[in-house]
Write a protein that holds these residues in place. Structure first.
Motif, PDB file in Angstrom:
ATOM      1  N   TRP A   1      -8.801  -2.389   3.101  1.00  0.00           N
ATOM      2  CA  TRP A   1      -8.101  -2.798   4.312  1.00  0.00           C
ATOM      3  C   TRP A   1      -6.905  -3.652   3.908  1.00  0.00           C
ATOM      4  O   TRP A   1      -6.952  -4.348   2.887  1.00  0.00           O
TER       5      TRP A   1
ATOM      6  N   THR B   1      -0.914   2.560   4.278  1.00  0.00           N
ATOM      7  CA  THR B   1      -1.708   3.744   4.626  1.00  0.00           C
ATOM      8  C   THR B   1      -1.353   4.914   3.711  1.00  0.00           C
ATOM      9  O   THR B   1      -2.234   5.631   3.224  1.00  0.00           O
TER      10      THR B   1
ATOM     11  N   GLN C   1      -7.735   1.189   6.406  1.00  0.00           N
ATOM     12  CA  GLN C   1      -7.308   0.637   7.689  1.00  0.00           C
ATOM     13  C   GLN C   1      -6.249  -0.422   7.428  1.00  0.00           C
ATOM     14  O   GLN C   1      -6.272  -1.091   6.389  1.00  0.00           O
TER      15      GLN C   1
END
Length: 322
Positions: A185, A198, A204
């Motif tokens: 993340w 990403t 995420q």
């Protein structure tokens, strides 16, 4: 020889003292040192702090900047320079050497046509990496490798939060973590940096300071004051926060109650060892990993790269070529 150097320390306007011009040829202090002909060298936030005079005595200026590079040794062999200066007896733990320093800080740095380095801090450049890629590894990718695998000891399937995605360190953390099977993340204030995270493999992405769906096993922290409280809130009980920088300030509120109540581990990282550098290069070649290069500049136009770095408007690394 030509070099990029800090004329003097300037805390308020660091780029005002950045120069490109003639500097003395490197002088190896003894036979354990050699001279490397530089081909490419990556910029790091450390170079900005040196321009400001942080941690460097005023008498060392003018000082050639740069803490990492790739080039050729005296025999013409392509090599990567580790960037830390320490004795052979501290190969496993260079920061334990009481006299350790860094190129571009205690010694003239790598933003020059040639640089003097200890022979034991050289490692052959893998042919799979270009000079620009190899010159952008030890300041960020080696640090990321030590953060994830040596200090945090993370295993496949665990969840890691990377604070402040976009720069060279965070992009390395994302790429290495994803290749190792971690759930990654990442946070950023900027939408385009979250999109880049990403693209690089983050599972995420979140706006800076946003609540997370669950607490993570470890947080990779290099931002400092602006993200510190969020990092401590985001890690699970018994987890760890690994610190390798403080670009927004090194003195946030400590939140000691949260640390002891949740038995958190706060772990510092300062670069890595030669053994870790060998492991990193083996891992990168095996997984086809390459540093993400935002821009390359000829050394004489290095000030443009420094401006981008100072503004925080980069995704990956800035590299100077000779």
């Amino acid at each position: 020889m030509k070099a990029v150097y800090a004329e003097r320390p300037c805390p308020d306007d660091p780029l005002a003292v950045l120069r490109f011009g003639e500097r003395p040829e490197p002088e190896p202090p003894d036979e354990d040192w050699t001279v490397v002909t530089v081909r490419s060298a990556g910029l790091n936030h450390h170079d900005l702090w040196t321009l400001r005079g942080s941690g460097v005595p005023a008498h060392r200026y003018p000082l050639t900047l740069g803490v990492e590079c790739a080039g050729t040794d005296e025999s013409g062999r392509p090599v990567i320079v580790h960037g830390m200066v320490y004795g052979r007896e501290f190969l496993g733990h260079p920061v334990r050497d009481p006299e350790w320093t860094m190129l571009g800080e205690g010694r003239p740095g790598t933003f020059a046509e040639r640089v003097a380095v200890p022979r034991h801090t050289l490692i052959p450049k893998p042919p799979q990496l270009s000079f620009a890629e190899a010159g952008a590894i030890t300041g960020t990718w080696l640090t990321a490798y030590r953060m994830l695998f040596t200090r945090a000891g993370l295993l496949p399937g665990q969840t890691v939060l990377v604070q402040g995605s976009g720069g060279g360190l965070s992009t390395a953390l994302i790429r290495l973590g994803r290749a190792a099977g971690l759930r990654i993340w990442a946070t950023s204030r900027d939408e385009w940096k979250r999109e880049l995270a990403t693209e690089l493999g983050a599972d995420q992405v979140f706006a800076a300071g946003a609540p997370l769906p669950e607490r993570v096993d470890a947080v990779m922290e290099s931002v400092g004051r602006e993200t510190w409280a969020h990092s401590l809130r985001s890690v699970r009980a018994g987890g760890c926060v690994v610190v390798a920088g403080a670009t927004t300030g090194a003195l946030p509120p400590a939140h000691l109650t949260r640390i002891f109540w949740n038995e958190l581990r706060v772990l510092g990282v300062m670069c890595g060892t030669m053994e870790e550098l060998r492991g990193l290069l083996t891992f990168m070649v095996a997984h086809g990993l390459r540093p993400y290069i935002h821009r390359e500049f000829p050394a004489e136009h290095g000030v443009e790269g420094f401006r981008l770095l100072a503004r925080g408007q980069i995704g990956g690394k800035i590299v100077l070529n000779w």
